[in-house]
Design a protein around this motif. Sequence first.
Motif, PDB file in Angstrom:
ATOM      1  N   ALA A  47       0.834  -1.207   0.000  1.00  0.00           N
ATOM      2  CA  ALA A  47       0.000   0.000   0.000  1.00  0.00           C
ATOM      3  C   ALA A  47       0.869   1.257   0.000  1.00  0.00           C
ATOM      4  O   ALA A  47       0.582   2.228  -0.711  1.00  0.00           O
ATOM      5  CB  ALA A  47      -0.929   0.001   1.201  1.00  0.00           C
ATOM      6  N   ALA A  48       1.942   1.250   0.782  1.00  0.00           N
ATOM      7  CA  ALA A  48       2.841   2.409   0.823  1.00  0.00           C
ATOM      8  C   ALA A  48       3.548   2.593  -0.516  1.00  0.00           C
ATOM      9  O   ALA A  48       3.726   3.729  -0.977  1.00  0.00           O
ATOM     10  CB  ALA A  48       3.863   2.245   1.943  1.00  0.00           C
ATOM     11  N   ALA A  49       3.921   1.497  -1.160  1.00  0.00           N
ATOM     12  CA  ALA A  49       4.555   1.590  -2.473  1.00  0.00           C
ATOM     13  C   ALA A  49       3.578   2.176  -3.490  1.00  0.00           C
ATOM     14  O   ALA A  49       3.968   2.981  -4.341  1.00  0.00           O
ATOM     15  CB  ALA A  49       5.042   0.219  -2.922  1.00  0.00           C
ATOM     16  N   ALA A  50       2.316   1.806  -3.403  1.00  0.00           N
ATOM     17  CA  ALA A  50       1.307   2.365  -4.297  1.00  0.00           C
ATOM     18  C   ALA A  50       1.130   3.861  -4.049  1.00  0.00           C
ATOM     19  O   ALA A  50       0.991   4.637  -4.999  1.00  0.00           O
ATOM     20  CB  ALA A  50      -0.020   1.631  -4.116  1.00  0.00           C
ATOM     21  N   VAL A  51       1.149   4.266  -2.791  1.00  0.00           N
ATOM     22  CA  VAL A  51       1.046   5.698  -2.471  1.00  0.00           C
ATOM     23  C   VAL A  51       2.258   6.440  -3.023  1.00  0.00           C
ATOM     24  O   VAL A  51       2.129   7.541  -3.566  1.00  0.00           O
ATOM     25  CB  VAL A  51       0.911   5.913  -0.946  1.00  0.00           C
ATOM     26  N   ASN A  52       3.434   5.842  -2.925  1.00  0.00           N
ATOM     27  CA  ASN A  52       4.636   6.479  -3.473  1.00  0.00           C
ATOM     28  C   ASN A  52       4.539   6.651  -4.990  1.00  0.00           C
ATOM     29  O   ASN A  52       5.122   7.586  -5.539  1.00  0.00           O
ATOM     30  CB  ASN A  52       5.880   5.660  -3.126  1.00  0.00           C
ATOM     31  N   ASN A  61      -6.332   3.374   0.915  1.00  0.00           N
ATOM     32  CA  ASN A  61      -7.705   3.497   1.411  1.00  0.00           C
ATOM     33  C   ASN A  61      -8.346   2.128   1.573  1.00  0.00           C
ATOM     34  O   ASN A  61      -9.044   1.881   2.557  1.00  0.00           O
ATOM     35  CB  ASN A  61      -8.548   4.357   0.462  1.00  0.00           C
ATOM     36  N   LYS A  62      -8.124   1.255   0.606  1.00  0.00           N
ATOM     37  CA  LYS A  62      -8.719  -0.082   0.656  1.00  0.00           C
ATOM     38  C   LYS A  62      -8.204  -0.868   1.857  1.00  0.00           C
ATOM     39  O   LYS A  62      -8.969  -1.499   2.581  1.00  0.00           O
ATOM     40  CB  LYS A  62      -8.418  -0.838  -0.632  1.00  0.00           C
ATOM     41  N   VAL A  63      -6.892  -0.830   2.078  1.00  0.00           N
ATOM     42  CA  VAL A  63      -6.308  -1.553   3.210  1.00  0.00           C
ATOM     43  C   VAL A  63      -6.848  -0.994   4.522  1.00  0.00           C
ATOM     44  O   VAL A  63      -7.182  -1.756   5.438  1.00  0.00           O
ATOM     45  CB  VAL A  63      -4.761  -1.488   3.170  1.00  0.00           C
ATOM     46  N   GLU A  68      -9.748   0.604   5.042  1.00  0.00           N
ATOM     47  CA  GLU A  68     -11.167   0.275   5.188  1.00  0.00           C
ATOM     48  C   GLU A  68     -11.366  -1.172   5.614  1.00  0.00           C
ATOM     49  O   GLU A  68     -12.219  -1.475   6.439  1.00  0.00           O
ATOM     50  CB  GLU A  68     -11.905   0.533   3.880  1.00  0.00           C
ATOM     51  N   GLU A  69     -10.567  -2.080   5.046  1.00  0.00           N
ATOM     52  CA  GLU A  69     -10.708  -3.494   5.367  1.00  0.00           C
ATOM     53  C   GLU A  69     -10.232  -3.829   6.774  1.00  0.00           C
ATOM     54  O   GLU A  69     -10.603  -4.862   7.320  1.00  0.00           O
ATOM     55  CB  GLU A  69      -9.948  -4.347   4.358  1.00  0.00           C
ATOM     56  N   SER A  70      -9.421  -2.961   7.360  1.00  0.00           N
ATOM     57  CA  SER A  70      -8.873  -3.268   8.682  1.00  0.00           C
ATOM     58  C   SER A  70      -9.860  -2.997   9.815  1.00  0.00           C
ATOM     59  O   SER A  70      -9.585  -3.338  10.969  1.00  0.00           O
ATOM     60  CB  SER A  70      -7.575  -2.498   8.918  1.00  0.00           C
ATOM     61  N   GLY A  71     -11.002  -2.398   9.518  1.00  0.00           N
ATOM     62  CA  GLY A  71     -12.054  -2.220  10.519  1.00  0.00           C
ATOM     63  C   GLY A  71     -11.633  -1.318  11.665  1.00  0.00           C
ATOM     64  O   GLY A  71     -11.255  -0.170  11.457  1.00  0.00           O
ATOM     65  N   ASP A  72     -11.688  -1.841  12.885  1.00  0.00           N
ATOM     66  CA  ASP A  72     -11.367  -1.048  14.068  1.00  0.00           C
ATOM     67  C   ASP A  72      -9.879  -0.713  14.174  1.00  0.00           C
ATOM     68  O   ASP A  72      -9.486   0.089  15.014  1.00  0.00           O
ATOM     69  CB  ASP A  72     -11.801  -1.774  15.341  1.00  0.00           C
ATOM     70  N   TYR A  73      -9.067  -1.302  13.333  1.00  0.00           N
ATOM     71  CA  TYR A  73      -7.624  -1.046  13.356  1.00  0.00           C
ATOM     72  C   TYR A  73      -7.211  -0.023  12.300  1.00  0.00           C
ATOM     73  O   TYR A  73      -6.044   0.056  11.927  1.00  0.00           O
ATOM     74  CB  TYR A  73      -6.862  -2.350  13.128  1.00  0.00           C
TER      75      TYR A  73
END
Length: 62
Positions: free
Chosen positions: A23-28, A36-38, A40-45
């Motif tokens: 995800a960080a590589a994609a942001v770079n 955002n996807k990661v 959202e999927e992490s829920g309360d974390y």
Amino acid sequence: MPFFRRQPKLTGYRPTDAEIRAAAAAVNRGDVEAANKVCEESGDYQQETAMRIFRYIDVEAP
């Protein structure tokens, strides 16, 4: 009044380091949707996940 109250069980999961680095590589590269996807999927974390992604973001990237 009880001294100890049970906290609700957290939902979601903690993404692996490989998912965080991807995800960080994609942001770079300029793609924020992967992070955002990661998150959202992490829920309360979500907050913890976002901080983990920020750790690997290259500030000098274009």
